[in-house]
Scaffold this motif. Structure first.
Motif, PDB file in Angstrom:
ATOM      1  N   ALA A 125       0.815  -1.221   0.000  1.00 50.29           N
ATOM      2  CA  ALA A 125       0.000   0.000   0.000  1.00 50.29           C
ATOM      3  C   ALA A 125       0.851   1.276   0.000  1.00 50.29           C
ATOM      4  CB  ALA A 125      -0.946   0.004   1.196  1.00 50.29           C
ATOM      5  N   THR A 126       2.156   1.156  -0.280  1.00 53.87           N
ATOM      6  CA  THR A 126       3.016   2.348  -0.350  1.00 53.87           C
ATOM      7  C   THR A 126       2.416   3.365  -1.326  1.00 53.87           C
ATOM      8  OG1 THR A 126       4.983   1.048   0.137  1.00 53.87           O
ATOM      9  CG2 THR A 126       5.356   3.148  -0.963  1.00 53.87           C
ATOM     10  N   GLY A 127       2.404   4.622  -0.901  1.00 54.86           N
ATOM     11  CA  GLY A 127       1.819   5.673  -1.742  1.00 54.86           C
ATOM     12  C   GLY A 127       0.417   6.039  -1.289  1.00 54.86           C
ATOM     13  N   LYS A 128      -0.208   5.178  -0.469  1.00 55.35           N
ATOM     14  CA  LYS A 128      -1.541   5.493   0.065  1.00 55.35           C
ATOM     15  C   LYS A 128      -1.394   5.846   1.545  1.00 55.35           C
ATOM     16  CE  LYS A 128      -3.499   2.124  -3.088  1.00 55.35           C
ATOM     17  NZ  LYS A 128      -3.913   0.725  -3.203  1.00 55.35           N
ATOM     18  N   ARG A 129      -2.212   6.787   2.012  1.00 53.99           N
ATOM     19  CA  ARG A 129      -2.085   7.252   3.391  1.00 53.99           C
ATOM     20  C   ARG A 129      -2.840   6.321   4.330  1.00 53.99           C
ATOM     21  NH1 ARG A 129      -4.074  12.025   6.180  1.00 53.99           N
ATOM     22  NH2 ARG A 129      -2.546  12.457   7.823  1.00 53.99           N
ATOM     23  N   GLY A 130      -2.186   5.865   5.373  1.00 54.27           N
ATOM     24  CA  GLY A 130      -2.813   4.969   6.337  1.00 54.27           C
ATOM     25  C   GLY A 130      -1.819   3.933   6.832  1.00 54.27           C
ATOM     26  N   ARG A 131      -2.146   3.354   7.983  1.00 56.86           N
ATOM     27  CA  ARG A 131      -1.262   2.337   8.559  1.00 56.86           C
ATOM     28  C   ARG A 131      -1.078   1.177   7.589  1.00 56.86           C
ATOM     29  NH1 ARG A 131      -2.664  -0.917  14.111  1.00 56.86           N
ATOM     30  NH2 ARG A 131      -4.463  -1.605  12.910  1.00 56.86           N
ATOM     31  N   LYS A 132       0.143   0.682   7.511  1.00 60.69           N
ATOM     32  CA  LYS A 132       0.420  -0.442   6.620  1.00 60.69           C
ATOM     33  C   LYS A 132       1.637  -1.191   7.134  1.00 60.69           C
ATOM     34  CE  LYS A 132       0.770   2.860   3.337  1.00 60.69           C
ATOM     35  NZ  LYS A 132       1.062   4.075   4.091  1.00 60.69           N
ATOM     36  N   PHE A 133       1.961  -2.296   6.499  1.00 62.27           N
ATOM     37  CA  PHE A 133       3.105  -3.091   6.959  1.00 62.27           C
ATOM     38  C   PHE A 133       3.597  -3.961   5.803  1.00 62.27           C
ATOM     39  CE2 PHE A 133       5.532  -6.054   9.626  1.00 62.27           C
ATOM     40  CZ  PHE A 133       6.135  -5.140  10.481  1.00 62.27           C
ATOM     41  N   PHE A 134       4.746  -4.600   6.011  1.00 61.37           N
ATOM     42  CA  PHE A 134       5.291  -5.496   4.983  1.00 61.37           C
ATOM     43  C   PHE A 134       4.304  -6.640   4.723  1.00 61.37           C
ATOM     44  CE2 PHE A 134       9.077  -3.580   6.894  1.00 61.37           C
ATOM     45  CZ  PHE A 134       9.653  -3.045   5.751  1.00 61.37           C
ATOM     46  N   ASP A 135       3.962  -6.802   3.447  1.00 64.12           N
ATOM     47  CA  ASP A 135       3.045  -7.887   3.087  1.00 64.12           C
ATOM     48  C   ASP A 135       3.409  -8.506   1.743  1.00 64.12           C
ATOM     49  OD1 ASP A 135       2.381  -5.749   1.524  1.00 64.12           O
ATOM     50  OD2 ASP A 135       0.241  -5.723   2.030  1.00 64.12           O
ATOM     51  N   GLN A 136       4.604  -8.142   1.217  1.00 69.40           N
ATOM     52  CA  GLN A 136       5.052  -8.754  -0.037  1.00 69.40           C
ATOM     53  C   GLN A 136       6.477  -9.275   0.112  1.00 69.40           C
ATOM     54  OE1 GLN A 136       4.418  -5.759  -3.168  1.00 69.40           O
ATOM     55  NE2 GLN A 136       2.428  -6.721  -3.571  1.00 69.40           N
ATOM     56  N   LEU A 137       6.722 -10.416  -0.502  1.00 73.77           N
ATOM     57  CA  LEU A 137       8.086 -10.930  -0.662  1.00 73.77           C
ATOM     58  C   LEU A 137       8.411 -10.763  -2.147  1.00 73.77           C
ATOM     59  CD1 LEU A 137      10.671 -12.494   0.136  1.00 73.77           C
ATOM     60  CD2 LEU A 137       9.390 -14.613  -0.243  1.00 73.77           C
ATOM     61  N   VAL A 138       9.488 -10.050  -2.422  1.00 77.51           N
ATOM     62  CA  VAL A 138       9.808  -9.664  -3.798  1.00 77.51           C
ATOM     63  C   VAL A 138      11.108 -10.323  -4.238  1.00 77.51           C
ATOM     64  CG1 VAL A 138      10.040  -7.679  -5.336  1.00 77.51           C
ATOM     65  CG2 VAL A 138       8.936  -7.400  -3.113  1.00 77.51           C
ATOM     66  N   HIS A 139      11.097 -10.941  -5.383  1.00 73.28           N
ATOM     67  CA  HIS A 139      12.305 -11.504  -5.990  1.00 73.28           C
ATOM     68  C   HIS A 139      12.677 -10.610  -7.162  1.00 73.28           C
ATOM     69  CE1 HIS A 139      13.766 -14.771  -9.024  1.00 73.28           C
ATOM     70  NE2 HIS A 139      14.786 -14.122  -8.511  1.00 73.28           N
ATOM     71  N   CYS A 140      13.882 -10.048  -7.135  1.00 70.57           N
ATOM     72  CA  CYS A 140      14.332  -9.145  -8.203  1.00 70.57           C
ATOM     73  C   CYS A 140      15.537  -9.738  -8.912  1.00 70.57           C
ATOM     74  CB  CYS A 140      14.745  -7.792  -7.624  1.00 70.57           C
ATOM     75  SG  CYS A 140      13.379  -6.841  -6.972  1.00 70.57           S
ATOM     76  N   ARG A 141      15.723  -9.295 -10.158  1.00 71.78           N
ATOM     77  CA  ARG A 141      16.849  -9.777 -10.972  1.00 71.78           C
ATOM     78  C   ARG A 141      17.381  -8.573 -11.758  1.00 71.78           C
ATOM     79  NH1 ARG A 141      14.946 -14.713 -14.055  1.00 71.78           N
ATOM     80  NH2 ARG A 141      15.488 -15.796 -12.138  1.00 71.78           N
ATOM     81  N   TRP A 142      18.660  -8.273 -11.585  1.00 74.37           N
ATOM     82  CA  TRP A 142      19.240  -7.098 -12.265  1.00 74.37           C
ATOM     83  C   TRP A 142      19.156  -7.237 -13.770  1.00 74.37           C
ATOM     84  CZ3 TRP A 142      20.033  -2.833  -9.634  1.00 74.37           C
ATOM     85  CH2 TRP A 142      20.280  -2.903  -8.269  1.00 74.37           C
ATOM     86  N   SER A 143      19.335  -8.464 -14.288  1.00 72.98           N
ATOM     87  CA  SER A 143      19.355  -8.641 -15.746  1.00 72.98           C
ATOM     88  C   SER A 143      17.956  -8.659 -16.344  1.00 72.98           C
ATOM     89  CB  SER A 143      20.080  -9.947 -16.100  1.00 72.98           C
ATOM     90  OG  SER A 143      19.345 -11.044 -15.595  1.00 72.98           O
ATOM     91  N   GLU A 144      16.938  -8.655 -15.492  1.00 69.05           N
ATOM     92  CA  GLU A 144      15.559  -8.703 -15.981  1.00 69.05           C
ATOM     93  C   GLU A 144      14.725  -7.743 -15.123  1.00 69.05           C
ATOM     94  OE1 GLU A 144      12.345 -12.240 -16.818  1.00 69.05           O
ATOM     95  OE2 GLU A 144      14.341 -12.836 -16.196  1.00 69.05           O
ATOM     96  N   PRO A 145      14.890  -6.443 -15.369  1.00 68.08           N
ATOM     97  CA  PRO A 145      14.284  -5.444 -14.472  1.00 68.08           C
ATOM     98  C   PRO A 145      12.778  -5.585 -14.322  1.00 68.08           C
ATOM     99  CG  PRO A 145      15.814  -4.399 -16.004  1.00 68.08           C
ATOM    100  CD  PRO A 145      15.677  -5.821 -16.443  1.00 68.08           C
TER     101      PRO A 145
END
Ligand SMILES: [Fe+2]
Length: 489
Positions: free
Chosen positions: A373-393
């Motif tokens: 919910a980043t960008g929206k106003r209100g209480r929030k918390f970590f709720d995503q696990l993100v896998h990133c790859r530099w070669s595949e943005p």
């Protein structure tokens, strides 16, 4: 205001029970290669004698472990018996000022120049020495099995309670050398102190770099030949702290000021460069490596410091600003910035992690937690696990926790000793049922959901940094020194 984290208060409103047991309730299937111990540390207790802490960094350190072997998985959790814990337990009340909570007659540490560490940020195994770290101060040595606190660790009396020492040491995966840093927040002569220890934990080098300002720093990077620090205008006013303000209220961020990468030689500690990189802030590094005469500095870059979003408990991250993974490429011939790459995931990611075998080396994949919910106003918390790859943005490999469930604990990569693969693990808290579990993922397919869910008997809060110790310990070559074979040409 919308509440994007219903019942989040339940993560913070209880005192966890200490325990040790075989985890019997396992949903799914654990990878068979797991043989070793996962450790995680973080703030585990948010009240003492009627005082309620207001900041996420205030809670007393609690370490949890999961020991994987052929007999199953053993969970153990125990609070760190820090000086703070022992004194307050004996008194039955809060005694020491914490990161975000000041109160009448509160105390600083023995020398009156900083906080008494709650040892609540990270936990690392350095060659059999399991150390629990706080935001500053000496670490505590724990028994690796029982998690019993053994002693405050002074590195053979080479460090003491005034030695600035961060919660983010770096261990070289080849040599076992152990690096750390600290900030000496003197208003007259602020400095950055860099330490190098050998694989046995003996102090080899202590180097002081003068700083223009007493700036707060939390993490750094290590490559085969360099150390790197992201310096931004997030300053600590020691006078305010001495007057009675909390550390949080003594920190001040000035937007628009230039941030710099300070780069130093790893062996001698000598400064090589101070390179302007914009106006951002960095809490955590992802990795540092060298390739073709270039130094790649990978960080999670934030628009502003995040600590003010860790309060008031339990109303966290109400107005959190975006952040994203950034790769700064520095030409080491002329010490200029030759490239800056951003990955698109910007939902206030934190707790980046990669295969520990790739520390200080070229790599592609890494993992972090994010706040949907980043960008929206209100209480929030970590709720995503993100896998990133530099070669595949544009890679979209994200696990979203079910509604009312929150994630915690750095998503550590647990390697398969027989292959390049491994598993990634993090915590989940199901607020409605006050139920805690650990989720184990296929690192390359986190969007498929967990391979296994280890359900705990009692709830534990969502913690910070984690690490993994393979059975039999690390495979270090103590005589290894940085050379051409360490750097990809
Ligand atoms: Fe950290």
């Amino acid at each position: 205001m919308t509440d994007f984290a219903p019942l989040l208060e339940r993560v913070f409103d209880f005192i966890p029970q200490e325990d040790s047991y075989l985890v019997e309730d396992i949903e799914g299937r654990l990878p068979s290669f797991l043989e070793g111990t996962y450790y995680v540390n973080g703030p585990g207790r948010f009240s003492r004698g009627g005082l309620k802490y207001r900041h996420w960094l205030d809670g007393d350190g609690m370490v949890c472990s999961l020991k994987f072997d052929s007999g199953g998985v053993r969970f153990t959790n125990r609070f760190v018996r820090s000086v703070k814990w022992n004194d307050e337990e004996k008194a039955g009340r809060a005694i020491y000022r914490t990161f975000g909570t000041a109160f009448q007659d509160d105390q600083l540490n023995q020398r009156g120049i900083g906080l008494e560490s709650p040892a609540n940020v990270s936990v690392y195994d350095h060659g059999g020495q399991l150390l629990a770290f706080g935001e500053q101060g000496l670490p505590y040595r724990l028994d690796p099995d029982s998690l019993e606190t053994l002693e405050q660790h002074t590195f053979d009396d080479r460090l003491n309670e005034v030695s600035p020492f961060s919660a983010h040491p770096k261990i070289d995966p080849r040599s076992g050398e152990f690096f750390n840093f600290g900030i000496s927040f003197s208003s007259v002569r602020p400095s950055l102190v860099v330490y190098r220890f050998d694989s046995q934990g003996r102090l080899v080098l202590r180097k002081r770099h003068p700083l223009d300002d007493p700036c707060s720093m939390h993490d750094f990077g290590l490559s085969p030949n360099y150390t790197c620090f992201y310096i931004s205008h997030f300053l600590l006013d020691m006078a305010r702290l001495k007057e009675g303000a909390s550390l949080m209220d003594s920190l001040h961020w000035t937007p628009g000021e230039t941030s710099r990468l300070l780069i130093a030689a790893r062996e001698s500690g000598g400064q090589r460069a101070a390179i302007p990189v914009g106006e951002g802030h960095c809490l955590h590094f992802i990795n540092l490596f060298e390739e073709d005469g270039k130094l790649h500095v990978d960080v999670v870059e934030l628009d502003e410091p995040i600590y003010q979003r860790y309060q008031p408990v339990p109303g966290l991250f109400e107005e959190v600003q975006p952040g994203r993974p950034v790769r700064f490429t520095v030409d080491t011939d002329n010490w200029t910035l030759s490239d800056r790459r951003r990955l698109p995931y910007d939902k206030a990611p934190d707790f980046p992690s990669l295969d520990p075998r790739r520390h200080c080396k070229p790599y592609d994949d890494f993992w972090m937690l994010g706040i949907s919910a980043t960008g929206k106003r209100g209480r929030k918390f970590f709720d995503q696990l993100v896998h990133c790859r530099w070669s595949e943005p544009e890679l979209q490999d994200v696990y979203s926790a079910p509604s009312g469930c929150y994630l915690g604990g750095e998503p550590v990569f647990m390697p398969d000793a027989q292959s390049e693969s491994g598993a990634v693990i993090c915590q989940m808290f199901e607020a409605e049922n006050r139920a805690s579990s650990f989720l184990v993922f296929d690192p390359m397919q986190v969007s498929n959901g967990p391979l296994a869910r280890l359900k705990l008997r009692h709830p534990v809060p969502l913690l910070f940094h984690a690490s993994y110790s393979p059975r039999g310990g690390p495979d270090w070559d103590e005589s290894a020194r940085p050379g051409d074979d360490w750097v990809k040409k």
